[in-house]
Design an enzyme around this catalytic site. Structure first.
Site, PDB file in Angstrom:
ATOM      1  N   GLY A 230       1.229   1.984 -10.103  1.00 53.65           N
ATOM      2  CA  GLY A 230       2.180   3.256  -9.080  1.00 53.65           C
ATOM      3  C   GLY A 230       1.435   2.243  -7.742  1.00 53.65           C
ATOM      4  CG  ASN A 231       3.973   1.802  -4.690  1.00 50.69           C
ATOM      5  OD1 ASN A 231       4.377   2.522  -4.042  1.00 50.69           O
ATOM      6  ND2 ASN A 231       4.688   1.471  -5.722  1.00 50.69           N
ATOM      7  NE  ARG A 232      -2.485   4.268   0.662  1.00 43.37           N
ATOM      8  CZ  ARG A 232      -2.678   4.207   1.711  1.00 43.37           C
ATOM      9  NH1 ARG A 232      -3.435   2.524   1.658  1.00 43.37           N
ATOM     10  NH2 ARG A 232      -2.560   4.731   2.630  1.00 43.37           N
ATOM     11  CB  SER A 233       5.657   4.012  -1.926  1.00 47.10           C
ATOM     12  OG  SER A 233       7.541   4.402  -0.369  1.00 47.10           O
ATOM     13  CB  ALA A 303       6.362   0.638  -2.919  1.00 47.59           C
TER      14      ALA A 303
END
Ligand code: C5P
Length: 433
Positions: A230-233, A303
């Protein structure tokens, strides 16, 4: 309708003569209230001749008529153009040391301000704060635009042209309750409208009839039933865009990729927003592609993971199954959804991408943004700088908006809602071309 036009001490005051004329020609009863400073730019005879009404700046004239509150009480709309940094600060503080100040406190009509100032003043934290406070109180803000300023410099700070302000004002009047002098009790002069109510009933509906798709959040690419890439968005910027667009009249579909419920709550409650929950890039691509043809504007804030795991495991990957070495994840590339949408777009459809970039300098950031815009083929790319401690999970944001001519049409700094409003203004500008 009874329009009060506040004019404050900036060079753009000369353009407001055209604004007053537009109001008069549309059949409105126009009352110009200049500040003392404004009269150094354009004098009383001009305002009186154009508005066909007497003009005064003082709270001590026409005392028997209680003019210092009467104008505000009678107004169906108050427009302040140009609104200088000083005036915005005075409005925020509620100062009432001249006729414009008392009028603004006494009115319960919609208030529209058109800021005009140099870029440094517009971007100063004081002004950013004042604008945010005024917006929260339901004040409508139009502009400023990016362009040539008074001297040789250019940048954000130029007042929106009188035509644009007039259109916004007419949109507000179409929505505003009618106040007829003497027949309506305006209530206590200083009662503020509740913020939520102000948002719903006072918005400029300049996106009415526009169908908009907005993706937000960050995709999750499954590794096994319990793990993902995943990512931090957080989704905050995309949700702010969806809310701002819906408040301005757009029909919004929000594709929410793994966004916290607390961030989504306001969008969930908004009648102009339909939420479609997605998780992976493949989900997002499927859900957005089946709706893309019907959309006028698509904003891809999400994102999206560039890669996914090849051959997701149906079973949890366990350490004991890999006693000697760590397992290797094979990644394959995800389709570039944004690029696909831009390639397949129909004439008149506007596609906007986002680019979260790390860079050593603003020049490098913009250069990366320009290259990305060209690669993706979008109409507008919003570039924002990110780092370990900036960009994500925060309330403030800075967006550089790059168009298909490689021009930075506007740089918006402020809360994510302010950035959203600036982006929507710029989208309208691009669509008007
Ligand atoms: O290439 P990059 O990931 O920086 O591009 C960011 C922009 O492209 C965002 O608007 C994002 O939503 C979109 N994107 C996409 N599909 C991908 C990767 C990014 O639509 N696979």
């Amino acid at each position: 309708m009874f329009i009060v036009l506040g004019v404050t001490g900036g060079i753009a005051a000369y353009k407001s003569v055209m604004l007053a004329r537009a109001f008069v020609e549309a059949g409105h009863d126009v009352h110009v209230v200049p500040t003392e400073d404004a009269l150094r730019f354009v004098g009383t005879p001009t305002w009186e001749a154009i508005s066909r009404n007497p003009v005064t700046t003082s709270v001590h004239d026409d005392v028997p008529e209680v003019r210092h509150v009467a104008l505000g009480q009678r107004a169906d709309l108050v427009v302040v153009a140009p609104a200088t940094a000083n005036t915005l600060a005075r409005m925020t503080a509620g100062l009432a040391d001249d006729l414009l100040g008392t009028t603004l406190l006494a009115t319960r009509a919609p208030v529209l301000v058109a800021p005009a100032m140099h870029t440094e003043m517009w971007e100063h934290p004081s002004t950013v704060h004042n604008i945010a406070v005024l917006r929260d109180r339901g004040v409508h803000v139009i502009g400023p635009e990016s362009g040539r300023l008074t001297g040789t410099d250019s940048g954000p700070g130029r007042m929106t042209e009188p035509d644009g302000i007039a259109q916004a004002a007419f949109a507000l009047l179409g929505d505003a309750p009618q106040h007829t002098a003497g027949t309506t009790d305006p209530g206590p002069a200083t009662t503020p409208l509740p913020a939520a109510d102000a948002g719903e009933t006072r918005a400029i509906l300049d996106l009415d009839g526009i169908s908009m798709l907005v993706s937000a959040g960050g995709t999750r690419e499954p590794i096994d039933p319990v793990r993902f890439i995943g990512n931090r968005s957080s989704g905050r910027q995309g949700v702010a865009i969806a809310l701002a667009a819906a408040d301005r009249g757009a029909d919004v579909t929000l594709f929410a990729a793994n966004i916290d419920e607390s961030i989504l709550a306001a969008a969930d409650a908004h009648p102009g927003i339909v939420i479609v929950h997605v998780s992976s890039a493949a989900d997002l691509e499927h859900e957005i592609s089946v709706r893309a043809d019907g959309a006028d504007v698509i904003v891809m804030t999400a994102a999206v993971s560039d890669y996914r795991v090849d051959g997701t495991s149906d079973q949890k990957i366990r350490k004991e199954d890999h006693p000697d070495e760590a397992p290797t994840l094979h990644l394959v590339q995800n389709p570039d959804i944004l690029k696909g949408l831009a390639t397949d777009r129909w004439p008149g459809q506007t596609i906007i991408g986002f680019a979260a970039e790390t860079a050593e300098s603003t020049e490098e950031l913009l250069e990366r943004g320009r290259r990305k815009r060209a690669r993706k083929g979008v109409d507008l790319l919003a570039v924002n700088e990110v780092g370990w401690s900036s960009g994500f999970e925060q309330e403030q944001n800075t967006l550089h908006l790059i168009d298909a001519h490689d021009d930075v049409l506007r740089t918006v700094t402020g809360t994510k809602r302010q950035a959203a409003e600036g982006l929507l203004d710029t989208i309208l500008r691009v669509r008007a071309r």
